[in-house]
Each structure stands twice: as C-alpha cells, then as structure tokens.
Design an enzyme around this catalytic site. Structure first.
Site, mmCIF file in Angstrom:
data_model
loop_
_atom_site.group_PDB
_atom_site.id
_atom_site.type_symbol
_atom_site.label_atom_id
_atom_site.label_comp_id
_atom_site.label_asym_id
_atom_site.label_seq_id
_atom_site.Cartn_x
_atom_site.Cartn_y
_atom_site.Cartn_z
ATOM 1 N N GLN A 33 43.764 50.881 14.478
ATOM 2 C CA GLN A 33 42.406 50.381 14.688
ATOM 3 C C GLN A 33 41.385 51.232 13.935
ATOM 4 O O GLN A 33 41.690 52.347 13.521
ATOM 5 C CB GLN A 33 42.089 50.358 16.198
ATOM 6 C CG GLN A 33 42.538 51.603 16.954
ATOM 7 C CD GLN A 33 42.996 51.335 18.386
ATOM 8 O OE1 GLN A 33 42.863 50.243 18.912
ATOM 9 N NE2 GLN A 33 43.545 52.360 19.037
ATOM 10 N N HIS A 64 34.687 54.170 35.026
ATOM 11 C CA HIS A 64 35.889 54.938 35.380
ATOM 12 C C HIS A 64 35.969 55.232 36.880
ATOM 13 O O HIS A 64 37.049 55.220 37.460
ATOM 14 C CB HIS A 64 35.939 56.237 34.556
ATOM 15 C CG HIS A 64 36.164 55.985 33.097
ATOM 16 N ND1 HIS A 64 35.350 56.474 32.104
ATOM 17 C CD2 HIS A 64 37.113 55.240 32.461
ATOM 18 C CE1 HIS A 64 35.792 56.073 30.920
ATOM 19 N NE2 HIS A 64 36.850 55.319 31.109
ATOM 20 N N ASP A 88 40.308 57.628 25.996
ATOM 21 C CA ASP A 88 39.179 58.570 26.076
ATOM 22 C C ASP A 88 39.354 59.570 27.208
ATOM 23 O O ASP A 88 38.709 60.613 27.234
ATOM 24 C CB ASP A 88 37.855 57.803 26.228
ATOM 25 C CG ASP A 88 37.913 56.791 27.359
ATOM 26 O OD1 ASP A 88 37.923 57.202 28.522
ATOM 27 O OD2 ASP A 88 37.968 55.571 27.080
ATOM 28 N N ASP A 140 53.312 51.394 22.629
ATOM 29 C CA ASP A 140 52.698 50.161 23.113
ATOM 30 C C ASP A 140 53.002 50.028 24.605
ATOM 31 O O ASP A 140 54.177 50.036 25.009
ATOM 32 C CB ASP A 140 53.280 48.968 22.326
ATOM 33 C CG ASP A 140 52.524 47.664 22.617
ATOM 34 O OD1 ASP A 140 51.986 47.525 23.729
ATOM 35 O OD2 ASP A 140 52.488 46.806 21.727
ATOM 36 N N GLY A 141 51.952 49.914 25.402
ATOM 37 C CA GLY A 141 52.132 49.794 26.846
ATOM 38 C C GLY A 141 53.056 48.644 27.208
ATOM 39 O O GLY A 141 53.790 48.706 28.196
ATOM 40 N N ASP A 158 43.436 49.986 31.347
ATOM 41 C CA ASP A 158 42.154 50.402 30.773
ATOM 42 C C ASP A 158 42.189 50.167 29.269
ATOM 43 O O ASP A 158 42.262 51.103 28.477
ATOM 44 C CB ASP A 158 41.914 51.891 31.103
ATOM 45 C CG ASP A 158 40.554 52.374 30.624
ATOM 46 O OD1 ASP A 158 39.750 51.559 30.162
ATOM 47 O OD2 ASP A 158 40.314 53.597 30.702
ATOM 48 N N ASP A 161 39.087 44.361 25.550
ATOM 49 C CA ASP A 161 39.316 42.922 25.711
ATOM 50 C C ASP A 161 40.377 42.441 24.714
ATOM 51 O O ASP A 161 40.466 42.982 23.608
ATOM 52 C CB ASP A 161 38.021 42.141 25.422
ATOM 53 C CG ASP A 161 36.906 42.506 26.393
ATOM 54 O OD1 ASP A 161 37.173 43.263 27.338
ATOM 55 O OD2 ASP A 161 35.789 42.031 26.192
HETATM 56 N N1 SAM Z 1 37.081 51.081 28.641
HETATM 57 C C1 SAM Z 1 37.398 50.421 27.462
HETATM 58 C C2 SAM Z 1 36.994 48.993 27.372
HETATM 59 O O1 SAM Z 1 36.897 48.308 28.387
HETATM 60 O O2 SAM Z 1 36.709 48.549 26.267
HETATM 61 C C3 SAM Z 1 38.774 50.711 27.014
HETATM 62 C C4 SAM Z 1 38.728 52.061 26.401
HETATM 63 S S1 SAM Z 1 40.189 52.816 25.949
HETATM 64 C C5 SAM Z 1 39.601 53.870 24.713
HETATM 65 C C6 SAM Z 1 41.194 51.589 25.173
HETATM 66 C C7 SAM Z 1 42.488 52.246 24.725
HETATM 67 O O3 SAM Z 1 43.516 51.298 24.755
HETATM 68 C C8 SAM Z 1 42.441 52.846 23.331
HETATM 69 O O4 SAM Z 1 42.634 54.230 23.427
HETATM 70 C C9 SAM Z 1 43.581 52.135 22.610
HETATM 71 O O5 SAM Z 1 44.262 52.966 21.691
HETATM 72 C C10 SAM Z 1 44.459 51.714 23.774
HETATM 73 N N2 SAM Z 1 45.359 50.596 23.496
HETATM 74 C C11 SAM Z 1 45.090 49.455 22.817
HETATM 75 N N3 SAM Z 1 46.172 48.667 22.759
HETATM 76 C C12 SAM Z 1 47.162 49.313 23.443
HETATM 77 C C13 SAM Z 1 48.511 49.005 23.735
HETATM 78 N N4 SAM Z 1 49.060 47.861 23.318
HETATM 79 N N5 SAM Z 1 49.230 49.895 24.460
HETATM 80 C C14 SAM Z 1 48.671 51.048 24.892
HETATM 81 N N6 SAM Z 1 47.399 51.408 24.618
HETATM 82 C C15 SAM Z 1 46.642 50.541 23.923
#
Ligand code: SAM
Length: 289
Positions: A33, A64, A88, A140-141, A158, A161
């Site tokens: 990203q 949070h 974060d 990847d989660g 968390d 979208d």
């Molecule tokens: N609070 C935020 C929001 O509502 O927009 C989310 C913030 S947090 C920084 C989002 C995180 O999800 C990022 O660190 C990103 O790298 C992670 N992320 C995105 N896709 C993911 C996936 N498939 N598996 C695990 N983490 C993921």
C-alpha cells in the site's frame, strides 16, 4: 518557500475531504500500500493508507477505546486477544491496559506500517509493541486466522474499509467463518463499521455478514468520530453464544472501577449510551437483517 500539500480522500461519491499538511513526515510505497504520515493543524498527525485516512493523533482514542473496552468490559474475563490489522498499535495499547489480558496477538500484512508507526506515531502505540504480552505476526489475516481453533476471547478487526486494498480479504464469509472457529465459546468479534451517516451500507453489510457467519444476530454500537468525519462511528459485534446486549449502568460502573483503566472517552456512561441508536440509525440496521 514551504510547499503546502493538500491530501484528498473521497469519502463517498460526490464528497471529498481535503486535509492540509503543515509538514509531510514520510511517504512510502510498501509492497502492499501507499502510506503517508503528515502533520495537520487540527487533527495532529495523520496516517493515510492509499486514499484513506487511517488514524489521527487527535481522535484515535475514541475509536480505539470503544473498539477495545466495550467488548472487554462486557465479556468480563478476556485473557487472549487477536487483533487483525491495527498496525498503528492503538488497539493493542487499549487492550493491554487490562490486567486480565494475558496475550495479544496482532496480525498485520505490512511490516513497514509497524516500523513507520513506531517511528512517527509513538504516542499511539505508546509501548504496546514492547509489552511482553504482545506478539506480532506478519501476514494476511485471512490466511493466519485458519491456524487458530478455540483460542481467543476477543477478535478485533481493525482494518480499513474493503475498498479494493489489502483489507479486502478480511471481509469475506470464509474469513468470518474462520474467526468463529478461532473464538472460544464465549468469544466476541468486533469490527469497525464505518461512518454511518455517509456510508450506512458499510454498517449494514457488516451486520448482515456477521449475523450470517455467526448464526446469531450481530449488534451495533456507536462512538464519536474525529478521524473519519461524519460525526459518528459504528462498531459491529457478534458473539459465538449469541449473547450481546448492553449491561445495566451499575454493572458497568462496578466493572470499570475494578478494571481501573485510564481512558479519555470511554466511561460506563459512554458504554451504556453507545447502544441507544437514533431512529434513522435503527432503521438502517433493521434494513440490513
Ligand atoms: N482504524 C483504521 C481504519 O478504520 O481505517 C484501520 C487502521 S490500521 C492502520 C489498518 C491496518 O490493516 C494496516 O496496518 C494494514 O497494513 C492492515 N491490513 C490491511 N489488510 C490486511 C490483511 N489482509 N491482513 C492483515 N492486516 C491487514
């Protein structure tokens, strides 16, 4: 002459948010990203991923605290927590305030987000990444979740979208089915449900997806919102055993006193009130199920 940068986010069709950067701190294209962190006059530091605001130092505490404390206080004996996304560190920081919590596993797809957050947003992670109860897994989660069975009291989703970015895999029925397997019998899943006034479809879709995957009605609660505009933020939750409700204020007061957590937004009253939906919000939710 200092160059003034404006960062634009398309909130929904026909609405863009423009934030003026007083100082650009970093801008990186990672494997997954585009990430930038910049300082603003009214929202403090802002982290943006691709075209979306992820977090602001001015308002992140609301998101949070509500994401972590509402399910933890409701459940009342949370020990093991999985955070999916959350790079974060704000969700981990809030969860780790609870002495009952023995282990927090955080799975983020992008190691660089954690490094950037450590360096540029230390007031958000605030030592959480170095807590001995904290374990970081990079991946990847949607893949890693399938390695767990009957493990967690709470899963916090968390992630941004699902709009075509890396988080897309986290909003599928198979991911939610695996979350159900990863939860213990009284386990809870909570996810962000977007800003309901501008994107009610996000909250509706999360309610119906979780209701279907958990075979129990998902619930909804609201918190205030600086970071994503629109005034309110929706949180969607579901439990394995189907018990979700608000608790009497006296019970919340007693549990919060026992937990002895320091918060800025969350309180027994904020928890209690978060479940009272306005008529228009209730109608949106009812349309979803
Ligand atoms: N609070 C935020 C929001 O509502 O927009 C989310 C913030 S947090 C920084 C989002 C995180 O999800 C990022 O660190 C990103 O790298 C992670 N992320 C995105 N896709 C993911 C996936 N498939 N598996 C695990 N983490 C993921």
């Amino acid at each position: 002459m200092t160059k003034i940068n404006w960062h634009y986010e398309q909130m929904t069709s026909g609405i863009h948010i423009a934030l003026r950067s007083e100082k650009d701190l970093v801008s990186v294209e990672t494997e997954f990203q585009d990430v930038s962190i910049f300082e603003t006059r009214h929202l403090g530091k802002v982290m943006r991923i691709d075209d979306g605001i992820q977090v602001t130092t001015k308002g992140e505490h609301i998101y949070h605290e509500m994401m972590a404390h509402v399910p933890i206080i409701f459940h009342n004996h949370v020990k093991n927590v999985l955070i999916v996304g959350g790079g974060d560190g704000g969700s981990a920081r809030e969860v780790l305030k609870h002495r009952s919590v023995e282990k927090v596993v955080m799975v983020d797809i992008d190691e660089q987000i954690i490094q950037l957050s450590r360096k540029f947003l230390p007031e958000i992670n605030n030592g959480a990444f170095d807590d001995p109860r904290f374990e970081l897994r990079i991946g990847d989660g949607a893949d890693i979740i399938s390695q767990y069975n009957d493990c967690f009291d709470l899963i916090i989703l968390d992630a941004a979208d699902p709009d075509g970015g890396a988080s897309e895999t986290l909003f599928t029925q198979s991911f939610f089915a695996n979350c159900l397997t990863a939860l213990k019998a009284e386990g809870i899943l909570v996810a962000q449900g977007g800003t309901p006034y501008f994107e009610p479809y996000m909250m509706q879709s999360m309610v119906s997806r979780l209701t279907q995957a958990f075979n129990n009605p998902a619930g909804i609660y609201m918190g205030g919102c600086y970071d994503y505009f629109g005034g309110s933020h929706a949180f969607i939750w579901a439990t394995r055993n189907g018990s979700i409700n608000t608790l009497p204020l006296e019970t919340l007061e007693s549990r919060v006193t026992t937990a002895d957590i320091q918060t800025k937004y969350y309180s027994p009253e904020a928890h209690f009130g978060a479940f009272f939906l306005s008529k228009d919000m209730r109608e949106h939710v009812d349309q979803a199920v």
